[in-house]
Scaffold this motif. Structure first.
Motif, short mmCIF file in Angstrom:
data_model
loop_
_atom_site.label_atom_id
_atom_site.label_comp_id
_atom_site.label_asym_id
_atom_site.label_seq_id
_atom_site.Cartn_x
_atom_site.Cartn_y
_atom_site.Cartn_z
N SER A 69 -6.14 4.63 5.38
CA SER A 69 -4.89 4.70 5.70
C SER A 69 -4.32 3.42 6.53
CB SER A 69 -4.48 5.91 6.54
OG SER A 69 -4.96 6.17 7.58
N GLN A 70 -5.01 3.18 7.51
CA GLN A 70 -4.83 1.87 8.23
C GLN A 70 -4.80 0.68 7.47
OE1 GLN A 70 -3.81 1.35 11.51
NE2 GLN A 70 -3.35 3.52 11.31
N GLY A 71 -5.89 0.47 6.46
CA GLY A 71 -6.05 -0.64 5.67
C GLY A 71 -4.82 -0.79 4.49
N ILE A 72 -4.37 0.38 4.23
CA ILE A 72 -3.39 0.43 3.14
C ILE A 72 -2.11 0.16 3.80
CG2 ILE A 72 -1.95 2.01 1.79
CD1 ILE A 72 -4.52 3.39 0.90
N LEU A 73 -1.72 0.34 4.98
CA LEU A 73 -0.57 0.35 5.93
C LEU A 73 -0.64 -1.19 6.06
CD1 LEU A 73 1.48 1.47 7.72
CD2 LEU A 73 0.03 1.44 9.57
N HIS A 74 -1.43 -1.95 6.32
CA HIS A 74 -1.48 -3.19 6.55
C HIS A 74 -1.56 -4.15 5.39
CE1 HIS A 74 -1.53 -2.74 10.95
NE2 HIS A 74 -2.67 -1.90 10.88
N SER A 75 -1.99 -3.52 4.29
CA SER A 75 -2.30 -4.55 3.03
C SER A 75 -1.32 -4.21 2.03
CB SER A 75 -3.79 -4.26 2.46
OG SER A 75 -4.54 -4.45 3.24
N SER A 76 -0.52 -3.28 2.08
CA SER A 76 0.38 -2.77 0.90
C SER A 76 1.79 -3.55 1.22
CB SER A 76 0.51 -1.37 0.94
OG SER A 76 1.70 -0.76 -0.08
N LYS A 77 2.16 -3.92 -0.08
CA LYS A 77 3.97 -4.37 -0.14
C LYS A 77 4.58 -3.43 -0.16
CE LYS A 77 1.85 -8.66 -2.01
NZ LYS A 77 1.75 -9.52 -3.32
N ILE A 78 4.21 -2.20 -0.71
CA ILE A 78 4.97 -0.97 -0.60
C ILE A 78 4.96 -0.17 0.52
CG2 ILE A 78 5.32 1.18 -2.03
CD1 ILE A 78 3.43 -0.03 -3.86
N PRO A 79 6.10 0.33 1.07
CA PRO A 79 6.23 0.77 2.37
C PRO A 79 5.25 2.07 2.44
CG PRO A 79 8.55 0.51 1.40
CD PRO A 79 7.61 0.16 0.38
N VAL A 80 4.80 2.19 3.53
CA VAL A 80 3.74 3.18 3.73
C VAL A 80 4.17 4.20 4.84
CG1 VAL A 80 1.22 3.90 4.12
CG2 VAL A 80 1.84 1.57 2.95
N THR A 81 3.98 5.46 4.67
CA THR A 81 4.03 6.63 5.67
C THR A 81 2.77 7.18 5.65
OG1 THR A 81 6.50 6.80 5.09
CG2 THR A 81 5.51 8.56 6.47
N ILE A 82 2.29 7.41 7.27
CA ILE A 82 1.23 8.17 7.41
C ILE A 82 1.74 9.24 8.25
CG2 ILE A 82 -1.03 8.16 8.53
CD1 ILE A 82 -1.08 4.89 8.27
N VAL A 83 1.10 10.43 7.66
CA VAL A 83 1.29 11.67 8.36
C VAL A 83 0.17 12.28 9.06
CG1 VAL A 83 2.01 14.28 7.80
CG2 VAL A 83 3.05 12.36 6.37
N HIS A 84 0.27 12.60 10.16
CA HIS A 84 -0.76 13.07 11.00
C HIS A 84 -0.84 14.62 11.09
CE1 HIS A 84 -2.08 9.08 12.60
NE2 HIS A 84 -0.94 8.86 12.55
N HIS A 85 -1.86 15.19 10.85
CA HIS A 85 -2.13 16.62 10.73
C HIS A 85 -1.60 17.26 12.50
CE1 HIS A 85 -3.75 17.07 6.84
NE2 HIS A 85 -4.35 15.71 7.43
N ALA A 86 -0.87 18.15 12.30
CA ALA A 86 -0.63 18.95 13.78
C ALA A 86 -1.84 19.52 14.23
CB ALA A 86 0.50 19.94 13.65
#
Length: 86
Positions: A69-86
């Motif tokens: 998820s961190q790799g995609i967040l930093h590499s993607s040109k498409i906006p990324v939302t990461i949802v953390h489990h509660a």
């Protein structure tokens, strides 16, 4: 192919939830580096956003082992939302 079978089995519970909700979705199984495969899939389908969950690894563990998820967040040109489990 074994990878396709295993991948489809792993996706089955999520697909069942989406089907029950009447949501439209595509299912695709690929091999290789997850970060690059997921970004490529999102770009091929013309996605406007990538929404994914994080397993909740500690910052130290993520720094040492890396995180998809961190790799995609930093590499993607498409906006990324990461949802953390509660």
């Amino acid at each position: 192919e074994v990878n396709q079978h295993v991948g489809n089995e792993a996706l089955a519970p999520g697909a069942a939830l989406l089907e029950a909700a009447g949501a439209s979705f595509e299912r695709e199984v690929r091999t290789g580096y997850a970060k690059y495969a997921l970004i490529d899939i999102a770009e091929c389908y013309g996605c406007e956003a990538i929404i994914m969950s994080a397993r909740g690894s500690s910052a130290v563990r993520s720094a040492l082992l890396g995180s998809v998820s961190q790799g995609i967040l930093h590499s993607s040109k498409i906006p990324v939302t990461i949802v953390h489990h509660a």
